[in-house]
Enzyme design. Structure first.
Site, PDB file in Angstrom:
ATOM      1  CG  ASN A  32      40.402  67.168  35.680  1.00 16.24           C
ATOM      2  OD1 ASN A  32      40.595  68.368  35.873  1.00 16.24           O
ATOM      3  ND2 ASN A  32      41.311  66.369  35.148  1.00 16.24           N
ATOM      4  CG  ASN A  35      45.660  74.473  38.060  1.00 13.00           C
ATOM      5  OD1 ASN A  35      46.253  74.414  39.137  1.00 13.00           O
ATOM      6  ND2 ASN A  35      45.825  75.476  37.217  1.00 13.00           N
ATOM      7  CG  ASP A  58      40.295  63.498  32.742  1.00 16.37           C
ATOM      8  OD1 ASP A  58      40.586  63.891  31.584  1.00 16.37           O
ATOM      9  OD2 ASP A  58      41.129  63.361  33.646  1.00 16.37           O
ATOM     10  CB  ILE A  59      38.611  66.691  28.286  1.00 17.20           C
ATOM     11  CG1 ILE A  59      40.056  67.017  28.639  1.00 17.20           C
ATOM     12  CG2 ILE A  59      37.684  67.828  28.648  1.00 17.20           C
ATOM     13  CD1 ILE A  59      40.672  68.038  27.696  1.00 17.20           C
ATOM     14  CE  LYS A  84      47.134  78.473  34.745  1.00 16.61           C
ATOM     15  NZ  LYS A  84      46.453  79.703  35.058  1.00 16.61           N
ATOM     16  CB  SER A 124      49.030  80.653  24.509  1.00 17.52           C
ATOM     17  OG  SER A 124      50.074  81.431  25.049  1.00 17.52           O
ATOM     18  CB  ALA A 125      50.637  85.592  22.773  1.00 15.26           C
ATOM     19  CE1 TYR A 148      49.774  76.009  27.962  1.00 15.37           C
ATOM     20  CE2 TYR A 148      51.181  77.905  27.462  1.00 15.37           C
ATOM     21  CZ  TYR A 148      49.929  77.379  27.732  1.00 15.37           C
ATOM     22  OH  TYR A 148      48.832  78.205  27.752  1.00 15.37           O
ATOM     23  CE  LYS A 152      47.109  76.306  25.472  1.00 14.74           C
ATOM     24  NZ  LYS A 152      45.757  75.847  25.832  1.00 14.74           N
ATOM     25  CG  ASN A 178      51.319  88.343  29.326  1.00 16.60           C
ATOM     26  OD1 ASN A 178      51.527  88.316  28.120  1.00 16.60           O
ATOM     27  ND2 ASN A 178      52.219  87.920  30.195  1.00 16.60           N
ATOM     28  CG  ASN A 197      55.308  79.475  37.498  1.00 16.64           C
ATOM     29  OD1 ASN A 197      56.334  79.280  38.130  1.00 16.64           O
ATOM     30  ND2 ASN A 197      54.441  78.512  37.208  1.00 16.64           N
TER      31      ASN A 197
HETATM   32  P1  NAD Z   1      43.298  77.072  34.795  1.00 16.88           P
HETATM   33  O1  NAD Z   1      44.275  76.012  35.136  1.00 16.88           O
HETATM   34  O2  NAD Z   1      42.823  77.977  35.861  1.00 16.88           O
HETATM   35  O3  NAD Z   1      42.014  76.406  34.106  1.00 16.88           O
HETATM   36  C1  NAD Z   1      42.057  75.190  33.387  1.00 16.88           C
HETATM   37  C2  NAD Z   1      40.961  74.289  33.932  1.00 16.88           C
HETATM   38  O4  NAD Z   1      40.980  73.043  33.228  1.00 16.88           O
HETATM   39  C3  NAD Z   1      41.142  73.959  35.422  1.00 16.88           C
HETATM   40  O5  NAD Z   1      39.919  74.196  36.094  1.00 16.88           O
HETATM   41  C4  NAD Z   1      41.487  72.475  35.432  1.00 16.88           C
HETATM   42  O6  NAD Z   1      41.037  71.823  36.591  1.00 16.88           O
HETATM   43  C5  NAD Z   1      40.790  71.995  34.169  1.00 16.88           C
HETATM   44  N1  NAD Z   1      41.363  70.782  33.592  1.00 16.88           N
HETATM   45  C6  NAD Z   1      42.669  70.513  33.344  1.00 16.88           C
HETATM   46  N2  NAD Z   1      42.799  69.309  32.776  1.00 16.88           N
HETATM   47  C7  NAD Z   1      41.546  68.792  32.642  1.00 16.88           C
HETATM   48  C8  NAD Z   1      41.018  67.574  32.113  1.00 16.88           C
HETATM   49  N3  NAD Z   1      41.815  66.623  31.617  1.00 16.88           N
HETATM   50  N4  NAD Z   1      39.681  67.386  32.128  1.00 16.88           N
HETATM   51  C9  NAD Z   1      38.858  68.330  32.652  1.00 16.88           C
HETATM   52  N5  NAD Z   1      39.295  69.497  33.151  1.00 16.88           N
HETATM   53  C10 NAD Z   1      40.619  69.731  33.150  1.00 16.88           C
HETATM   54  O7  NAD Z   1      43.910  77.897  33.590  1.00 16.88           O
HETATM   55  P2  NAD Z   1      43.439  79.271  32.926  1.00 16.88           P
HETATM   56  O8  NAD Z   1      44.440  80.298  33.249  1.00 16.88           O
HETATM   57  O9  NAD Z   1      42.011  79.523  33.193  1.00 16.88           O
HETATM   58  O10 NAD Z   1      43.656  78.895  31.398  1.00 16.88           O
HETATM   59  C11 NAD Z   1      42.609  78.363  30.608  1.00 16.88           C
HETATM   60  C12 NAD Z   1      43.161  78.005  29.253  1.00 16.88           C
HETATM   61  O11 NAD Z   1      43.760  79.168  28.672  1.00 16.88           O
HETATM   62  C13 NAD Z   1      44.266  76.944  29.274  1.00 16.88           C
HETATM   63  O12 NAD Z   1      44.069  76.091  28.160  1.00 16.88           O
HETATM   64  C14 NAD Z   1      45.534  77.741  29.126  1.00 16.88           C
HETATM   65  O13 NAD Z   1      46.550  76.993  28.504  1.00 16.88           O
HETATM   66  C15 NAD Z   1      45.076  78.893  28.249  1.00 16.88           C
HETATM   67  N6  NAD Z   1      45.921  80.106  28.422  1.00 16.88           N
HETATM   68  C16 NAD Z   1      46.082  80.643  29.656  1.00 16.88           C
HETATM   69  C17 NAD Z   1      46.900  81.760  29.813  1.00 16.88           C
HETATM   70  C18 NAD Z   1      47.127  82.370  31.181  1.00 16.88           C
HETATM   71  O14 NAD Z   1      48.095  83.111  31.334  1.00 16.88           O
HETATM   72  N7  NAD Z   1      46.282  82.118  32.169  1.00 16.88           N
HETATM   73  C19 NAD Z   1      47.566  82.326  28.708  1.00 16.88           C
HETATM   74  C20 NAD Z   1      47.346  81.756  27.458  1.00 16.88           C
HETATM   75  C21 NAD Z   1      46.511  80.645  27.322  1.00 16.88           C
HETATM   76  N1  UFG Z   2      58.344  88.539  35.811  1.00 14.88           N
HETATM   77  C1  UFG Z   2      59.212  88.966  36.794  1.00 14.88           C
HETATM   78  N2  UFG Z   2      59.155  88.357  38.024  1.00 14.88           N
HETATM   79  C2  UFG Z   2      58.276  87.357  38.297  1.00 14.88           C
HETATM   80  C3  UFG Z   2      57.384  86.922  37.270  1.00 14.88           C
HETATM   81  C4  UFG Z   2      57.465  87.535  36.047  1.00 14.88           C
HETATM   82  O1  UFG Z   2      60.033  89.861  36.587  1.00 14.88           O
HETATM   83  O2  UFG Z   2      58.294  86.833  39.413  1.00 14.88           O
HETATM   84  C5  UFG Z   2      58.401  89.215  34.505  1.00 14.88           C
HETATM   85  C6  UFG Z   2      58.785  88.285  33.372  1.00 14.88           C
HETATM   86  O3  UFG Z   2      60.187  88.193  33.252  1.00 14.88           O
HETATM   87  C7  UFG Z   2      58.107  88.949  32.178  1.00 14.88           C
HETATM   88  C8  UFG Z   2      56.828  89.563  32.791  1.00 14.88           C
HETATM   89  O4  UFG Z   2      57.099  89.658  34.198  1.00 14.88           O
HETATM   90  O5  UFG Z   2      58.890  90.004  31.694  1.00 14.88           O
HETATM   91  C9  UFG Z   2      55.599  88.705  32.578  1.00 14.88           C
HETATM   92  O6  UFG Z   2      55.855  87.383  33.022  1.00 14.88           O
HETATM   93  P1  UFG Z   2      54.680  86.317  33.247  1.00 14.88           P
HETATM   94  O7  UFG Z   2      55.319  85.080  33.787  1.00 14.88           O
HETATM   95  O8  UFG Z   2      53.564  86.916  34.016  1.00 14.88           O
HETATM   96  O9  UFG Z   2      54.124  86.077  31.780  1.00 14.88           O
HETATM   97  P2  UFG Z   2      54.858  85.539  30.468  1.00 14.88           P
HETATM   98  O10 UFG Z   2      54.737  86.618  29.440  1.00 14.88           O
HETATM   99  O11 UFG Z   2      56.186  84.996  30.745  1.00 14.88           O
HETATM  100  O12 UFG Z   2      53.934  84.278  30.091  1.00 14.88           O
HETATM  101  C10 UFG Z   2      52.535  84.375  29.944  1.00 14.88           C
HETATM  102  C11 UFG Z   2      51.875  83.068  30.372  1.00 14.88           C
HETATM  103  C12 UFG Z   2      52.258  81.955  29.454  1.00 14.88           C
HETATM  104  C13 UFG Z   2      51.976  82.340  28.047  1.00 14.88           C
HETATM  105  C14 UFG Z   2      52.664  83.647  27.717  1.00 14.88           C
HETATM  106  C15 UFG Z   2      52.350  84.124  26.341  1.00 14.88           C
HETATM  107  O13 UFG Z   2      52.268  82.721  31.683  1.00 14.88           O
HETATM  108  O14 UFG Z   2      51.453  80.812  29.756  1.00 14.88           O
HETATM  109  O15 UFG Z   2      52.249  84.655  28.628  1.00 14.88           O
HETATM  110  O16 UFG Z   2      51.011  84.253  26.190  1.00 14.88           O
HETATM  111  F1  UFG Z   2      52.431  81.362  27.245  1.00 14.88           F
END
Ligand code: NAD
Ligand code: UFG
Length: 338
Positions: A32, A35, A58-59, A84, A124-125, A148, A152, A178, A197
Site C-alpha cells: 500500500n 512506508n 492493503d493487507i 516496524k 525479528s530478533a 512492536y 511479532k 540487524n 532511528n
Molecule cells: P519497510 O517498511 O521498508 O517495508 C514494509 C512494507 O510494507 C512497506 O513497503 C510498506 O509500505 C508495506 N506495508 C505496510 N503496511 C501495509 C499494509 N497494511 N498493506 C500493504 N502493505 C503494507 O520495512 P522493512 O525494513 O523492509 O521490513 C520488512 C519486514 O521485516 C517488516 O515486517 C519488519 O517488521 C521486519 N523486520 C525488519 C527489520 C529491520 O531492521 N528492517 C528487523 C526485523 C524485522
Molecule cells: N545506535 C546509536 N546511535 C544511533 C542509532 C543507534 O548509538 O543513532 C546504536 C544503538 O544504541 C545500538 C546499535 O546502534 O547499540 C544498533 O541500533 P539500531 O537502532 O540500528 O538497531 P537495534 O538493535 O536497536 O534494533 C534493530 C531494529 C529493530 C529490531 C531489533 C532486533 O531496528 O526493529 O534490531 O532485531 F527489533
C-alpha cells in the site's frame, strides 16, 4: 514457484524480489506504499528486466486480498508488510496491534480461502528481549519488551496454531537480527522517513552531509569498547535466505522459527570505523546516554538456518558499509530524489 510478496516495495522486500526473480520464481508485489515508494518497484523492474508485477493493496482488506489470490494463485507467500518502528509502537500500540496482527489474520484468511498453505514470515530478533545467554539460539525464551516486538511474537504464535490445525500447512518465521546494506547496483536500498532511528542509515546520512553528527547511545556497556554490540546482516544475504526459505517450504511441515544473522557481533564504533574506511569520510560523533530499551549485546547462533535452509551469510561488515555508502551517495534523498 509463484510467490506473492506482501510489503515487496519496502527495504527488505525489494531486495528479496530481485533475488527471487534471479532464481526464476514468478512474483507479485502487494503493497500500500505506506512506508515505501512505487519508485522502488520501478527500480526492481529495471534490475530484473521488467519481470516484476505489483499491485497496490492493503493487507487489511481481506476481500480484495482474496480476489488477488484467486487470480494470481500463488504457491507461497512472503509476508513483509507491517509497521516496524519500536518507538512509535510504544506511543501508539493499538496502531501496531491493528496493522500487524489484524493484517496477518487477514492474510491467513485470504490464504485459507484460496488453498494457499505455505508462508515465510518476517519476524525479528526483538522477540527474544534481554538475552539470558549469547549467542541467541531459537530455544532462547521469548520476552519481547515493546508492542512492536509483541506483535511479532503473537503472529509467530498464531502461525504455530495455524500450522497445528492442518498438517499440510508450513510457516517459517525468520527472526532477523540487524539488516543493513543495499543492492550492489546502488539502485535500491533503505529509505527511512525523517530522522533515521537505526545506526547504519544515520551514519550514512552523516557521511553524505545530511546530519551533523552521530550520537552514540552509551559507551559504558560491558562490551569490548563500551558501545552496543549487534549482529548486522547484509540485506542481500537476508534476501537470499528468503529464497532458501521459500524453496524449503515444500519439504517442511508445521511451524519453524529460524534466526537470520551472521553470528558475529560488531560494536557501534566497529561499524563507524568500517564506514569511515568504506566512504573515505570522517563520521563526526559524540557519546550520549544509553537509549532506553537497548541491550548491551545481541547476536545470533545461525546454526539452524544452515541446517534447515542450507543458507549462511556470505557478506561481511565491509561489504555492508560499501553498499550502504554506494546507495546513499547515489540517492542522497532516497527515492524521493528521483
Ligand atoms: P519497510 O517498511 O521498508 O517495508 C514494509 C512494507 O510494507 C512497506 O513497503 C510498506 O509500505 C508495506 N506495508 C505496510 N503496511 C501495509 C499494509 N497494511 N498493506 C500493504 N502493505 C503494507 O520495512 P522493512 O525494513 O523492509 O521490513 C520488512 C519486514 O521485516 C517488516 O515486517 C519488519 O517488521 C521486519 N523486520 C525488519 C527489520 C529491520 O531492521 N528492517 C528487523 C526485523 C524485522
Ligand atoms: N545506535 C546509536 N546511535 C544511533 C542509532 C543507534 O548509538 O543513532 C546504536 C544503538 O544504541 C545500538 C546499535 O546502534 O547499540 C544498533 O541500533 P539500531 O537502532 O540500528 O538497531 P537495534 O538493535 O536497536 O534494533 C534493530 C531494529 C529493530 C529490531 C531489533 C532486533 O531496528 O526493529 O534490531 O532485531 F527489533
Amino acid at each position: 514457484m509463484k510467490v506473492l510478496v506482501t510489503g515487496g516495495a519496502g527495504f527488505i522486500g525489494s531486495h528479496t524480489v530481485v533475488e527471487l526473480l534471479s532464481e526464476q520464481h514468478e512474483t507479485l508485489i502487494l503493497d500500500n506504499y505506506r512506508n515505501s515508494s512505487p519508485e522502488a518497484v520501478r527500480r526492481v523492474r529495471e534490475l530484473s528486466n521488467g519481470r516484476v508485477t505489483a499491485q497496490e493493496a492493503d493487507i487489511l482488506d481481506t476481500q480484495n486480498l482474496s480476489c488477488i489470490f484467486a487470480e494470481f494463485q500463488p504457491d507461497a507467500v512472503i509476508h513483509f508488510a507491517g509497521l516496524k518502528a519500536v518507538g512509535e509502537s510504544t506511543m501508539n500500540p493499538l496502531l501496531y496491534y491493528r496493522q500487524n496482527i489484524e493484517g496477518a489474520i487477514s492474510l491467513l484468511e485470504a490464504m485459507d480461502r484460496n488453498g494457499c498453505s505455505d508462508i515465510v514470515f518476517s519476524s525479528s530478533a526483538t522477540v527474544y528481549g534481554e538475552p539470558d545467554y549469547l549467542p541467541l539460539d531459537e530455544a532462547h525464551p521469548l520476552r519481547p519488551a515493546n508492542p512492536y516486538g509483541k506483535t511479532k511474537y503473537f503472529i509467530e504464535e498464531m502461525l504455530r496454531d495455524w500450522c497445528a490445525a492442518d498438517k499440510h500447512k508450513s510457516a517459517i518465521a525468520l527472526r532477523y537480527f540487524n539488516p543493513v546494506g543495499a543492492h550492489a547496483s546502488g539502485r535500491i536500498g533503505e529509505d527511512p522517513n525523517g530522522i533515521p532511528n537505526n545506526l547504519m542509515p544515520f551514519i550514512s546520512q552523516v557521511a553524505v552531509g545530511k546530519r551533523e553528527r552521530l550520537k552514540i547511545f552509551g559507551n559504558d556497556y560491558d562490551t569490548h569498547d563500551g558501545t552496543g554490540v549487534r549482529d548486522y546482516i547484509h540485506v542481500v544475504d537476508l534476501a537470499r535466505a528468503h529464497v532458501a526459505a521459500v524453496n524449503a517450504l515444500v519439504r517442511i511441515d508445521g511451524f519453524e522459527p529460524v534466526n537470520l544473522g551472521t553470528g558475529q557481533g560488531y560494536s557501534v564504533l566497529d561499524v563507524l570505523h568500517a564506514f569511515e574506511k568504506a566512504s573515505g569520510r570522517t563520521i563526526a560523533h559524540a557519546f550520549a546516554p544509553r537509549r532506553p530499551g537497548d541491550v548491551a549485546a545481541s547476536y545470533a547462533d545461525p546454526t539452524r538456518a544452515r541446517q534447515l535452509l542450507g543458507w549462511k551469510a556470505e557478506l561481511g561488515l565491509d561489504e555492508m558499509c560499501i553498499s550502504s555508502w554506494n546507495w546513499q551517495r547515489q540517492n542522497p534523498d532516497g527515492y524521493a530524489g528521483s
